[in-house]
Design a protein around this motif. Structure first.
Motif, PDB file in Angstrom:
ATOM      1  N   ARG A 304       0.828  -1.206   0.000  1.00  0.00           N
ATOM      2  CA  ARG A 304       0.000   0.000   0.000  1.00  0.00           C
ATOM      3  C   ARG A 304       0.859   1.251   0.000  1.00  0.00           C
ATOM      4  O   ARG A 304       0.529   2.247  -0.659  1.00  0.00           O
ATOM      5  N   ASP A 346      -8.455   6.052   4.200  1.00  0.00           N
ATOM      6  CA  ASP A 346      -7.953   4.748   4.620  1.00  0.00           C
ATOM      7  C   ASP A 346      -8.712   3.624   3.940  1.00  0.00           C
ATOM      8  O   ASP A 346      -8.111   2.648   3.477  1.00  0.00           O
ATOM      9  N   GLU A 347     -10.027   3.751   3.841  1.00  0.00           N
ATOM     10  CA  GLU A 347     -10.838   2.712   3.201  1.00  0.00           C
ATOM     11  C   GLU A 347     -10.497   2.590   1.726  1.00  0.00           C
ATOM     12  O   GLU A 347     -10.401   1.476   1.176  1.00  0.00           O
ATOM     13  N   THR A 350      -7.026   0.922   1.396  1.00  0.00           N
ATOM     14  CA  THR A 350      -7.113  -0.485   1.774  1.00  0.00           C
ATOM     15  C   THR A 350      -7.665  -1.294   0.611  1.00  0.00           C
ATOM     16  O   THR A 350      -7.174  -2.391   0.299  1.00  0.00           O
ATOM     17  N   THR A 351      -8.661  -0.754  -0.071  1.00  0.00           N
ATOM     18  CA  THR A 351      -9.234  -1.424  -1.239  1.00  0.00           C
ATOM     19  C   THR A 351      -8.273  -1.402  -2.418  1.00  0.00           C
ATOM     20  O   THR A 351      -8.098  -2.390  -3.124  1.00  0.00           O
ATOM     21  N   THR A 354      -5.695  -4.134  -2.626  1.00  0.00           N
ATOM     22  CA  THR A 354      -6.086  -5.500  -2.953  1.00  0.00           C
ATOM     23  C   THR A 354      -5.717  -5.789  -4.403  1.00  0.00           C
ATOM     24  O   THR A 354      -5.286  -4.900  -5.143  1.00  0.00           O
ATOM     25  N   LYS A 424      -8.138 -10.221  -2.316  1.00  0.00           N
ATOM     26  CA  LYS A 424      -6.851  -9.874  -1.708  1.00  0.00           C
ATOM     27  C   LYS A 424      -6.029 -11.135  -1.527  1.00  0.00           C
ATOM     28  O   LYS A 424      -6.454 -12.075  -0.850  1.00  0.00           O
ATOM     29  N   ASP A 444       1.002 -10.106   4.186  1.00  0.00           N
ATOM     30  CA  ASP A 444       0.527  -8.991   5.008  1.00  0.00           C
ATOM     31  C   ASP A 444       1.664  -8.401   5.833  1.00  0.00           C
ATOM     32  O   ASP A 444       1.786  -7.176   5.979  1.00  0.00           O
ATOM     33  N   THR A 448       3.267  -4.535   5.359  1.00  0.00           N
ATOM     34  CA  THR A 448       3.275  -3.611   6.497  1.00  0.00           C
ATOM     35  C   THR A 448       4.695  -3.167   6.811  1.00  0.00           C
ATOM     36  O   THR A 448       4.941  -1.984   7.085  1.00  0.00           O
TER      37      THR A 448
END
Length: 538
Positions: A304, A346-347, A350-351, A354, A424, A444, A448
């Motif tokens: 991201r 943020d939403e 996050t999408t 994916t 995802k 993940d 991060t």
């Protein structure tokens, strides 16, 4: 309605009748080459004619061992439009795999870049079916080589007929292309692409909710033309009349940025490592990238933080896509639905991080131990696919039954799907870490870690543990390597609020670089072999 054959000739013919003035820009060893689609068409017909003169027949496999340039683009159409099969060979594979691929495909001729001759010279005695080598160079005199017999590309082109007529008898289900997977275990596996599959895949690339490719675009495929047809971009660009910029041999981030600026590229495609390196180079170069409407990223999951950097710092839309050699490759693209534009920052990201929504034309299901998973973004399962550009078998390979059964391709990719249908990736099935009977996603953790301001790259593997079966072990390349002594605790602290305690890696190992495969993916198997006794002490 008419049973119209969906073949590559239709793509080629449209470029000639409508887009003869559009340009192909190609970087070669001797500089920048420019010509029009009309020139491309004439030369492509000459190449088909020359190959026929060498005895090439429909169904013959003809291999290429080359970078992204106009010679390769001509071969993309000259070979399949005469009924033969274009076999693009990954130049970065180990020599033993290159030998296996060329012999297994039973290629008759091999196109070789001048700069790549030493690679083929090392293995020529092991090649059992190659009848001749065609050297891709603009020099009239051929470079010294031990390969025999050899032909100069431009020399044989001069002997070809620019009015050569492609056959009308090619069936849409006939093979047009052949590409082998970059195997991490065992031998590479061949995937055959039909004319119909490439035709429909190219059509999907032009859809507004996928890549939206059009005549107005200037397209630069950074992804190699030897890797899954450069994600289909050369085929679609010819069909739609898009200007093409082909970056040539061993392009550096600086060269790529320069080409994007000079040629006013609107869409470019590459793997995450390319975009990570380009982002770093752009900080120093400050190239004018104002014409870029999108960078397309695939091959492996993009963190991201990388997506945010391009969009927030550079103002360039970032298209995250997913596919495989077996799928030609496009499967999903992460584009927000219209009403998601009102979601929070943020939403949205996050999408956007994916792999996205399934492209029109394919079918997908995600299957776990108890059947198809819930669309809740949490339940994990394997991605299964079928459709007109999804393979149904490996080329003359008994391993077909491992991945193809019940009419579906079993990808080996583990994923979740949310209530909106966004997929995802969680991991490759073999890369999930099973600790105390529970699954941990290495992907993940990697994504991060790469959001940390001092992390350049991160890789996480599972290694044997005497109590828990496996535990995650992290490998990190820092932007400032001198800071590593104090960064381990900082990195683990950075992860702590984002994951359950048992997900946190037991240790962080700092490396100068993470080993990669020929297509830029982390070589996790190599790390697992090297560190398999890290927690057991054996």
């Amino acid at each position: 309605m008419e049973n119209y054959p969906l073949t590559l000739r239709a793509l080629f013919d449209r470029s000639q009748s409508l887009f003869g003035k559009k340009e192909v820009v190609s970087r070669t060893n001797s500089g920048i080459s420019r010509y029009t689609y009309a020139d491309f068409g004439r030369r492509t017909r000459q190449l088909s004619s020359a190959l026929q003169g060498l005895g090439v027949k429909p169904g013959d496999r003809i291999a290429t061992f080359a970078w992204n340039h106009h010679w390769h683009l001509e071969a993309y159409f000259a070979i399949p439009c005469m009924g033969a099969v274009l076999h693009t060979v990954n130049i970065r594979l180990p020599l033993e795999h290159i030998v296996y691929i060329l012999n297994h495909a039973q290629d008759r001729f091999l196109f070789v870049d001048e700069t790549l001759l030493p690679v083929i010279e090392k293995i020529q005695d092991q090649l059992t079916t190659i009848e001749g080598y065609i050297i891709m160079t603009d020099r009239q005199e051929l470079p010294p080589t031990s390969l025999q017999p050899v032909y100069g590309y431009e020399n044989i082109l001069n002997d070809g007929d620019p009015q050569y007529m492609f056959s009308d008898d090619i069936h849409e289900s006939a093979p047009a292309g052949l590409c082998y997977t970059s195997a991490t275990t065992g031998k590479p596996k061949g995937v055959v692409y039909s004319h119909r599959g490439i035709y429909l895949h190219s059509l999907s690339i032009g859809l507004a909710d996928t890549l939206g490719l059009s005549e107005r675009d200037t397209v630069m495929p950074i992804v190699p033309m030897f890797h899954v047809n450069a994600w289909g971009l050369p085929f679609a660009s010819v069909w739609f009349g898009s200007k093409q910029v082909l970056p040539g041999p061993a392009p550096t981030p600086g060269i790529l940025l320069g080409l994007m600026a000079d040629e006013q590229v609107t869409i470019a495609a590459g793997v995450p490592t390319v975009w990570t390196a380009a982002l770093k180079a752009q900080e120093a170069k400050q190239a004018d990238l104002s014409t870029l409407r999108a960078v397309v990223c695939g091959g492996s999951a993009a963190p991201r933080s990388l997506i945010e950097s391009y969009e927030q710092r550079l103002g360039i839309p970032f298209y995250h896509a997913y596919g495989m050699t077996e799928t030609c490759p496009l499967v999903t693209v992460a584009r927000l639905k219209s009403y998601q534009d009102a979601a929070s920052y943020d939403e949205q990201y996050t999408t956007r991080a994916t792999q996205g929504l399934l492209v029109p034309g394919l079918e997908m299901k995600i299957v776990g131990p108890r059947g198809e998973v819930a669309w809740d973004g949490h339940e994990m399962g394997e991605i299964l696919l079928r459709g007109p550009w999804v393979a149904t078998a490996y080329y003359q390979d008994e391993r077909t039954q491992e991945s193809f059964h019940d009419g579906w391709f079993h990808s080996g990719d583990i994923a979740v799907i949310d209530q909106e249908g966004f997929v995802k990736l969680v991991d490759r099935a073999k890369d999930l870490v099973k600790s105390g009977g529970e699954w941990i996603s290495s992907l993940d953790l990697e994504n991060t870690l790469m959001a940390h301001p001092n992390v350049f790259e991160a890789c996480v593997i599972g290694v044997p543990h005497p109590k828990w079966g496996e535990r995650p072990l992290a490998f990190v390349v820092l932007k400032d390597f001198a800071l590593q002594a104090g960064d381990k605790a900082d990195l683990l602290h950075f992860l702590t609020p984002k994951f359950a305690k048992w997900w946190i890696p037991d240790d962080v190992i700092f490396l100068q670089e993470i080993p990669r495969s020929s297509v830029g993916k982390f070589m996790k198997r190599e790390l697992r072999e090297q560190y398999q006794t890290y927690f057991t002490g054996d």
